[in-house]
Motif scaffolding. Structure first.
Motif, short mmCIF file in Angstrom:
data_model
loop_
_atom_site.label_atom_id
_atom_site.label_comp_id
_atom_site.label_asym_id
_atom_site.label_seq_id
_atom_site.Cartn_x
_atom_site.Cartn_y
_atom_site.Cartn_z
N LEU A 115 2.07 14.70 -12.29
CA LEU A 115 2.20 14.41 -13.72
C LEU A 115 0.91 14.75 -14.45
O LEU A 115 -0.13 14.92 -13.84
CB LEU A 115 2.50 12.91 -13.92
N ASP A 116 1.01 14.81 -15.75
CA ASP A 116 -0.17 15.06 -16.56
C ASP A 116 -0.47 13.82 -17.39
O ASP A 116 0.25 13.53 -18.34
CB ASP A 116 0.09 16.26 -17.48
N PRO A 117 -1.56 13.10 -17.04
CA PRO A 117 -1.79 11.84 -17.76
C PRO A 117 -2.18 12.05 -19.22
O PRO A 117 -2.11 11.13 -20.01
CB PRO A 117 -2.96 11.22 -16.98
N ARG A 118 -2.58 13.27 -19.58
CA ARG A 118 -3.04 13.51 -20.94
C ARG A 118 -1.90 13.78 -21.91
O ARG A 118 -2.09 13.73 -23.10
CB ARG A 118 -4.00 14.70 -20.96
N GLU A 119 -0.75 14.12 -21.37
CA GLU A 119 0.32 14.52 -22.28
C GLU A 119 0.95 13.32 -22.96
O GLU A 119 1.28 12.33 -22.31
CB GLU A 119 1.39 15.28 -21.50
N VAL A 120 1.10 13.43 -24.25
CA VAL A 120 1.69 12.33 -25.02
C VAL A 120 3.08 12.76 -25.46
O VAL A 120 3.22 13.69 -26.25
CB VAL A 120 0.82 12.01 -26.27
N PHE A 127 0.82 -1.20 0.00
CA PHE A 127 0.00 0.00 0.00
C PHE A 127 0.86 1.26 0.00
O PHE A 127 0.62 2.21 -0.74
CB PHE A 127 -0.93 -0.01 1.22
N MET A 154 2.26 1.95 -3.30
CA MET A 154 1.24 2.49 -4.20
C MET A 154 1.00 3.97 -3.92
O MET A 154 0.90 4.77 -4.86
CB MET A 154 -0.07 1.71 -4.03
N VAL A 155 0.93 4.34 -2.65
CA VAL A 155 0.67 5.74 -2.31
C VAL A 155 1.80 6.63 -2.82
O VAL A 155 1.56 7.74 -3.31
CB VAL A 155 0.51 5.90 -0.77
N PHE A 181 3.61 6.16 -5.46
CA PHE A 181 3.41 6.37 -6.89
C PHE A 181 2.24 7.29 -7.17
O PHE A 181 2.29 8.12 -8.08
CB PHE A 181 3.22 5.02 -7.61
N LEU A 182 1.17 7.16 -6.40
CA LEU A 182 0.02 8.03 -6.61
C LEU A 182 0.40 9.48 -6.32
O LEU A 182 -0.03 10.40 -7.02
CB LEU A 182 -1.15 7.61 -5.72
N ALA A 183 1.23 9.67 -5.30
CA ALA A 183 1.64 11.03 -4.97
C ALA A 183 2.46 11.62 -6.12
O ALA A 183 2.25 12.78 -6.51
CB ALA A 183 2.45 11.03 -3.68
N ILE A 184 3.36 10.82 -6.67
CA ILE A 184 4.13 11.29 -7.83
C ILE A 184 3.16 11.59 -8.98
O ILE A 184 3.30 12.58 -9.69
CB ILE A 184 5.17 10.25 -8.28
N GLY A 185 2.16 10.72 -9.09
CA GLY A 185 1.17 10.89 -10.16
C GLY A 185 0.46 12.23 -10.11
O GLY A 185 0.07 12.77 -11.14
N LEU A 186 0.31 12.78 -8.89
CA LEU A 186 -0.36 14.07 -8.77
C LEU A 186 0.42 15.18 -9.46
O LEU A 186 -0.14 16.21 -9.81
CB LEU A 186 -0.54 14.42 -7.28
#
Lengths: 178, 661, 151
Positions: A23-28, A10, A13-14, A16-21
């Motif tokens: 990042l921009d998931p839409r950017e290609v 857990f 996972m947290v 990685f989720l924090a890093i994810g905040l």
């Protein structure tokens, strides 16, 4: 000890989720970074008899900006590009994407033309060759014609100062291949 | 005025939630009865204030109070009344308030239905639920306040997203939340049991009905969402493995595993640690889902206005609640003893296998959903993980479950006889294979092994399920007596498993035998699809309350007889200025006929998509059957006998375990 | 999704045709085209496949895929065309690479762990001594006690 495994998984996972905040998931990201710019040759927007293509990009560090008169965000970045053009630090070329000639020329007249010249990509096929998926986009191309950076979205003052200008300065130092 | 009242009520609810958690939890720790007694009144007061808060928000919508930012963004004076009310949960802030309200509802339910639960246990359960309430309400008040005002108030609102202006969409979120949030009860029971050190079959007996009801709602919510996506989003799909769909499916899978595991813990005292962990996982996945939808970390069709600040808050909340619970588990679980003995081939082991498969499926979906984020965070590039991955991974994991779900009820506890059982079932096995292969071969011209296998599994599941019911019934003197003597939970299980079989039939047949065509049709022309002919008659103008539409008229013929008249629309919503395609469907038990308008072409012709979808309703009928099974199980008298002798402090229940199998 | 709707609305030259009519030389090509566009991701409306998306770029990309398939190439080559320009993001089926090995093997590994867990549990539990059965006397005592407790 094995009872701690769920907790440890857990926590990972947290993290990685924090890093994810951030990042921009839409950017290609572009697969062309570090690769030669795709070949193209298009008529110019202004002088329809003349063409513009890769040859013109060789031998110098340059910016290729993908724009259109129907694009709202392009208006946002336009002042930054105009200023950059005035400073004459780096040549800016335009790729007019899926536009109408008249509308494009009118737009440039109204807001100013920072481009040495703009290529007219009416059907967007060259855009696809370059991996364009949203307008505006800006590519930094080095002296060998290799794409070194792609900015997706408008070029803000911050992006210009923090990312583009330092890179351009670095690329200017590189030698041209013979 | 009303909005301020709502805001105040929410603050009061938060205060009550604080009382509901601090005193009871401390009281349970110190064995102070007065402190523990604060739990129930505080919980009820909290619910009272939450009710006021959400009513105030609803009233703001009904009164078209556009000075409230949330109302201005999500409503419009032309919006029909029932949608104005549904707009309460149409966007982020309001839906969080709904979340909080539903948590309050479950909390109050726990206060009502917990007679016979020991003071200490009850205080702990309510205390933990209070902690969750505090987190959610703080989140709303600090980052997502639906009661914020704007001055000057705009003359009219932005209108509700047209996609949400639909009956299915209005009840889908409340049903889902009832499910998600309901899993917090099992979670709280698990934490309370870990804190108190009393993990026994009584704990499992208490948790079961709560988990069942939450599971029923969650099943309903997911089924609704899928059905809605089918008829509203067009293109005939019913599940897209979108991150938010996955976020609802993972808790469902774990809750299903939890239900089965609770049965084992209750009856045999086995798997205690594993069951507790499942209870923790189920609600944790609910919270994770809430995070994924609202933080902007993943792109999704459902994503609410995503905001990293909000995301951070939820992440911290998630970290505290889930991290705390898993840490507690790590500390207390090693002390759990269970002495169940069973052989390799036994009901216990089969249910354990079922759990492992369901949890592995949930974990795989989690892996697929978060993998793009994982790679991006590590700087290893950007990939997409979509339906091809999920179906490739999920289907093989489910296959053993379909095979065993009908068989396991027939296997005794502790020790089963594999050979004897195999002999009894041999004919069903052959029969299922034959039926599966035969139906495919007869009815449809091609041999498709996947379809045959799927159909055979569905038949097998249904047959073994019915056979197991039959085996119980025929032990009695007459059929009627046999049917009446079975406890509701047996019927519940039968319906639920038959629902799974129906679902499988729907998936397999609609996946493989659907047909679609995209054609250009001028008025008067028709297109044929399978046995049906779709005749296009023309397009007319239609005006709706907040939209303008072009409505096409189609007549469908089978042979010479007319079967249906379909009127698909292309709607233009005036306020937001966007166009929506409303498909027209002729539903049937054995097939759906589906027409969607494309674009107008030259000379009055249109591009049109027509679909023939066999057995697709079975997918949702399966879901409804599962729900029915759950409801029937809940009606079992065992659960209503909650006025049982109280559980001892040491956790040893007075009286022996029941001997039912 | 909402962003996509607004975006398509803002385009001055709305030429949205997700319901395009395409003609193929043979059914095989049509099948290849239809299967492929379902497995490709739209870059603008990123929650839809290339088949479902109404976006302008999606239409252009569908045109490209169509001409590649019509010219006789197979699905992999058409997909590669897009991957060369847009990266792996455009594939809904993640390619099997070192970076995605955890993704593809993960579920299988988890299953193995689960299966071994079951095996070990079963071994441990079945080798424990069974509780001895109650004798007749003990059974009577149990019954007596139960009656005393009123159950």
């Amino acid at each position: 000890m094995r009872y701690l495994i769920p907790f440890l998984v857990f926590v990972t996972m947290v993290v990685f989720l924090a890093i994810g905040l951030t990042l921009d998931p839409r950017e290609v990201p572009s697969p062309f970074i570090g690769k030669p710019a795709p070949r193209f040759s298009l008529p110019q927007v202004a002088e329809t008899g003349k063409t513009f293509g890769n040859e013109e990009l060789q031998g110098q560090v340059s910016l290729l900006n993908v724009w259109a008169s129907w694009c709202v965000s392009c208006r946002q970045e336009h002042p930054v590009l105009m200023q950059l053009a005035r400073q004459n630090l780096v040549p800016i070329y335009g790729l007019n994407y899926k536009d109408e000639r008249a509308a494009a020329l009118g737009w440039l007249k109204q807001f100013g033309d920072p481009y040495r010249t703009s290529a007219f990509d009416a059907d967007g096929k060259v855009g696809i060759e370059w991996g364009v998926y949203g307008v505006p986009e800006t590519f930094v191309i080095d002296k060998q014609g290799v794409i070194r950076y792609k900015q997706t979205g408008p070029v803000t003052e911050e992006v210009l100062q923090k990312k583009l200008l330092p890179l351009i300065r670095e690329l200017e130092q590189e030698k041209t291949s013979s | 005025m009303i909005a301020e009242l709502g805001h105040m009520a929410l603050i009061m609810a938060l205060a009550m939630a604080v009382l509901q958690s601090v005193f009871p939890l401390a009281g349970a720790h110190q064995a102070a009865p007065i402190w523990m007694a604060v739990a129930k009144p505080a919980a009820r007061a909290q619910f009272f204030f939450l009710m006021i808060a959400i009513t105030c928000l609803a009233l703001s919508f009904v009164n078209n109070d556009f000075s409230v930012v949330y109302v201005a963004k999500n409503s419009n004076s032309a919006l029909p009344l029932y949608y104005r009310i549904a707009a309460v949960w149409g966007a982020h802030e309001g839906s969080m308030l709904l979340w909080a309200f539903i948590l309050g509802l479950w909390t109050v339910a726990v206060t009502v239905f917990s007679r016979g639960l020991s003071e200490e246990m009850g205080a702990r359960v309510l205390g933990v639920m209070g902690l969750i309430s505090i987190g959610i309400q703080l989140f709303i008040l600090l980052t997502s306040n639906p009661f914020e005002r704007i001055a000057p108030a705009p003359p009219d609102g932005n209108d509700m997203n047209p996609l949400l202006q639909d009956f299915g969409m209005t009840i889908h979120p409340p049903m889902l939340y009832m499910g998600y949030v309901g899993l917090s009860v099992a979670f709280s029971f698990a934490i309370a049991a870990l804190l108190g050190g009393t993990l026994d079959s009584a704990w499992a007996r208490w948790s079961r009905p709560w988990t069942l009801v939450a599971w029923v709602f969650l099943t309903f919510g997911i089924t609704l969402g899928s059905w809605w996506a089918y008829y509203e989003l067009g293109w005939g799909g019913w599940w897209f493995w979108d991150p938010v769909e996955n976020a609802s499916f993972m808790p469902w899978l774990v809750a299903t595993a939890l239900l089965h595991s609770l049965a084992v813990t209750e009856k045999r005292g086995a798997f205690k640690a594993w069951t507790v962990l499942l209870a923790l996982f189920a609600f944790s996945l609910s919270l994770l889902g809430t995070f994924l939808v609202r933080s902007g970390v993943l792109t999704s069709v459902h994503a609410f206005a995503s905001d990293p600040t909000r995301g951070l808050f939820i992440l911290v909340f998630l970290g505290v609640i889930v991290g705390g619970s898993l840490l507690l588990y790590a500390l207390r679980a090693p002390g759990i003893r269970d002495n169940a003995r069973y052989r390799f081939f036994s009901k216990e082991n089969l249910l354990l296998l079922n759990n492992i498969l369901l949890v592995t499926a949930a974990a795989s979906i989690l892996l697929g959903t978060l993998y793009p984020l994982l790679l991006d965070a590590l700087g290893l590039g950007k990939i997409s993980v979509g339906p091809p991955y999920f179906t490739a991974v999920f289907a093989p994991l489910m296959a053993p479950i379909f095979l065993l779900a009908g068989v396991a009820p027939m296997v005794p506890w502790r020790q089963g006889e594999f050979v004897a059982l195999a002999r009894r079932l041999r004919y069903f096995f052959d029969g299922s294979l034959l039926l599966g292969w035969g139906l495919v071969w007869l009815w449809l011209d091609e041999d498709d092994y996947a379809t045959m296998a799927g159909l055979s599994m569905a038949f097998w599941l249904a047959a073994t399920m019915l056979f197991s019911l039959y085996s119980r019934i025929r032990l009695r003197s007459s059929w009627l007596e046999g049917l009446r003597s079975q406890s509701p939970s047996v019927y519940g299980m039968t319906f639920a498993h038959l629902g799974v079989a129906a679902f499988l039939v729907g998936v397999v047949l609609s996946n493989h035998y659907s047909q679609e065509k995209t054609v250009r049709l001028a008025p008067g022309e028709s297109v044929s699809l399978g046995h049906y002919a779709f005749k296009f008659e023309g397009v007319s103008e239609v005006t709706g309350p907040n939209y303008q539409a072009k409505e096409g008229s189609f007549r469908v013929y089978r042979g010479d007889g007319e079967v249906a008249q379909l009127k698909p629309q292309k709607r233009f919503y005036r306020v937001q200025g966007n166009t929506m395609t409303e498909a027209a469907i002729d539903p049937g038990l054995f097939r759906d006929l589906y027409v969607a308008l494309g674009e107008p072409l030259d000379q009055g012709a249109w591009s049109v998509r027509v679909y023939y979808k066999p057995f697709i309703r079975w997918i949702w009928l399966g879901g409804l059957l599962m729900m029915a099974g759950g409801l029937v199980s809940v009606s079992d008298r065992r659960y209503r006998l909650l006025a049982r002798p109280a559980v001892h402090r040491e956790g040893v229940p007075v009286g022996a375990l029941t001997k039912e199998s | 999704m909402k962003w996509c709707l607004i975006f398509s609305g803002l385009l001055l030259y709305v030429n949205v045709q997700a319901t395009e009519i395409r003609h193929f030389d043979d059914a095989d090509k049509q099948q290849r085209y239809e299967n492929l566009i379902k497995e490709l991701r739209c870059l603008v409306c990123q929650n839809q496949s290339l088949a479902d998306s109404d976006a302008d770029l999606a239409q252009d990309l569908r045109d490209e895929v169509y001409s590649i398939i019509q010219s006789g190439k197979n699905q992999e080559e058409a997909a590669q065309f897009l991957v060369d320009r847009y990266g792996d993001f455009v594939l809904y089926r993640p390619p099997l690479k070192i970076t995605t090995s955890l993704l593809w093997l993960g579920p299988f590994v988890l299953l193995l762990i689960g299966a071994s867990f079951i095996w070990r549990q079963a071994k441990r539990r079945s080798t424990r001594p069974q509780a001895p059965e109650l004798t007749h006397e003990e059974r009577q005592r149990l019954q007596h006690l139960k009656e005393k407790l009123g159950r």
